[in-house]
Design a protein around this motif. Structure first.
Motif, short mmCIF file in Angstrom:
data_model
loop_
_atom_site.label_atom_id
_atom_site.label_comp_id
_atom_site.label_asym_id
_atom_site.label_seq_id
_atom_site.Cartn_x
_atom_site.Cartn_y
_atom_site.Cartn_z
N ASN A 153 -6.56 -1.68 6.53
CA ASN A 153 -7.20 -2.92 6.97
C ASN A 153 -7.36 -3.91 5.81
OD1 ASN A 153 -7.38 -1.97 9.58
ND2 ASN A 153 -9.51 -1.32 9.40
N SER A 154 -7.67 -3.37 4.64
CA SER A 154 -7.84 -4.24 3.47
C SER A 154 -6.52 -4.92 3.10
CB SER A 154 -8.36 -3.42 2.28
OG SER A 154 -8.53 -4.24 1.14
N TYR A 155 -5.44 -4.15 3.11
CA TYR A 155 -4.13 -4.74 2.79
C TYR A 155 -3.73 -5.78 3.83
CZ TYR A 155 -3.26 -1.27 -0.87
OH TYR A 155 -3.32 -0.52 -2.01
N LEU A 156 -4.01 -5.48 5.10
CA LEU A 156 -3.67 -6.45 6.15
C LEU A 156 -4.49 -7.72 6.00
CD1 LEU A 156 -3.25 -4.16 9.30
CD2 LEU A 156 -1.49 -5.06 7.78
N ALA A 157 -5.78 -7.57 5.64
CA ALA A 157 -6.65 -8.73 5.45
C ALA A 157 -6.15 -9.59 4.29
CB ALA A 157 -8.09 -8.29 5.21
N GLN A 158 -5.53 -8.95 3.32
CA GLN A 158 -4.98 -9.69 2.17
C GLN A 158 -3.56 -10.18 2.44
OE1 GLN A 158 -5.68 -7.61 -1.73
NE2 GLN A 158 -6.71 -6.10 -0.45
N GLN A 159 -3.11 -9.99 3.70
CA GLN A 159 -1.75 -10.38 4.09
C GLN A 159 -0.70 -9.66 3.25
OE1 GLN A 159 -1.55 -14.69 4.11
NE2 GLN A 159 -2.67 -14.81 6.04
#
Length: 229
Positions: A153-159
Motif C-alpha cells: 500500500n505504501s508503494y502504491l501510495a507513492q505511485q
C-alpha cells in the motif's frame, strides 16, 4: 415439608449466585488467579449461609448439600469458561495492538518490512503456549500479511507500482503469506501498473505530436509540463 425447604434453599442459592457470576464476568482482573479464588470463596459462603437456615434431618441435609455442591461446580465451570474467554480476548487485543503498530511502521518505511515481520513472529511465538492451534495459525498469518500489505500500500501510495510488484514477485515473500491474502494485493498492483503504463503511453503520444509539429526534440525532463496537444 423437607422437599419444600430444600427447594427454597436451592432457589436462594441460585438467586444469589447468578448476580455473583455476572459480576465476575465484568471484573477487569478476571484472568488473574485471585479473581477465581474470590468467586469460589463467595459461592461457598452463599452455600454455608443457605445451609445454616435449613432445618432438615441429617439424610435430607446431606442430599441437599450434594445438590448444592453439584450446582456450585456448574457455576465454577461457567466462571472458568469466562476466565478463559477473557484471557483469550486480552491476548487477541494485545496481538492486534502489536500488529497495528507494525503496520503503521511499515506504512511509513516499507524498507523495514522484514524486521517488523520478525518482531511480529517472535511476539506470537512468545504467546504460543496460551493459544489453541487455530488461533496460533491465524496469528502467524496475520504477523506476515499485515506488514506485506502495508508495504504494498505504501508503494502504491507513492505511485511506485513496480516496486510493489517486485515485492510480491519475490519467492521469499510468497512463502510468507497466504495465497488468499496475496491475490487481492496482486490485483491492486496490476491495476495501478496498468494506470501507470497508460499514463506513460499518453505522455509519449503527446510528445511525439508536439515534436512532429515543432520539428524540435523535447527534453524528457519537460514531458510532464507539456500541454495536451
Amino acid at each position: 415439608e423437607e422437599n419444600a425447604i430444600s427447594d427454597q434453599v436451592f432457589g436462594e442459592v441460585n438467586t444469589q449466585a447468578l448476580p455473583l457470576l455476572n459480576d465476575f464476568e465484568k471484573k477487569h482482573d478476571i484472568a488473574l488467579p485471585q479473581a477465581l479464588n474470590e468467586f469460589q470463596g463467595a459461592m461457598q459462603k452463599i452455600k454455608a449461609d443457605a445451609m445454616g437456615k435449613a432445618n432438615l434431618r441429617p439424610e435430607a441435609r446431606a442430599a441437599l448439600e450434594r445438590q448444592l455442591d453439584n450446582q456450585i461446580t456448574q457455576y465454577g465451570k461457567s466462571a472458568i469458561g469466562m476466565r478463559i474467554k477473557a484471557g483469550n480476548d486480552a491476548m487477541v487485543a494485545r496481538l492486534n495492538e502489536q500488529f497495528d503498530t507494525g503496520v503503521n511502521q511499515v506504512g511509513a518505511a516499507p524498507s523495514i518490512m522484514k524486521d517488523v515481520i520478525d518482531t511480529n513472529v517472535a511476539f506470537v511465538e512468545s504467546r504460543k503456549d496460551s493459544m489453541d492451534p487455530l488461533m496460533y495459525q491465524a496469528a502467524i498469518k496475520k504477523a506476515h500479511a499485515g506488514p506485506i500489505q502495508a508495504a504494498v500500500n505504501s508503494y502504491l501510495a507513492q505511485q511506485l507500482p513496480d516496486k510493489a510488484d517486485e515485492l510480491l514477485q519475490n519467492p521469499e515473500i510468497n512463502k510468507l503469506i497466504d495465497p488468499d491474502a496475496l491475490r487481492p494485493m496482486r490485483i491492486n498492483v496490476a491495476v495501478e501498473k496498468g494506470k501507470k503504463e497508460k499514463e506513460k503511453r499518453e505522455i509519449e503520444t503527446n510528445v511525439r505530436q508536439w515534436e512532429s509539429v515543432t520539428g524540435a526534440k523535447i527534453d524528457p525532463s519537460k514531458y510532464a509540463e507539456l500541454p495536451d496537444f
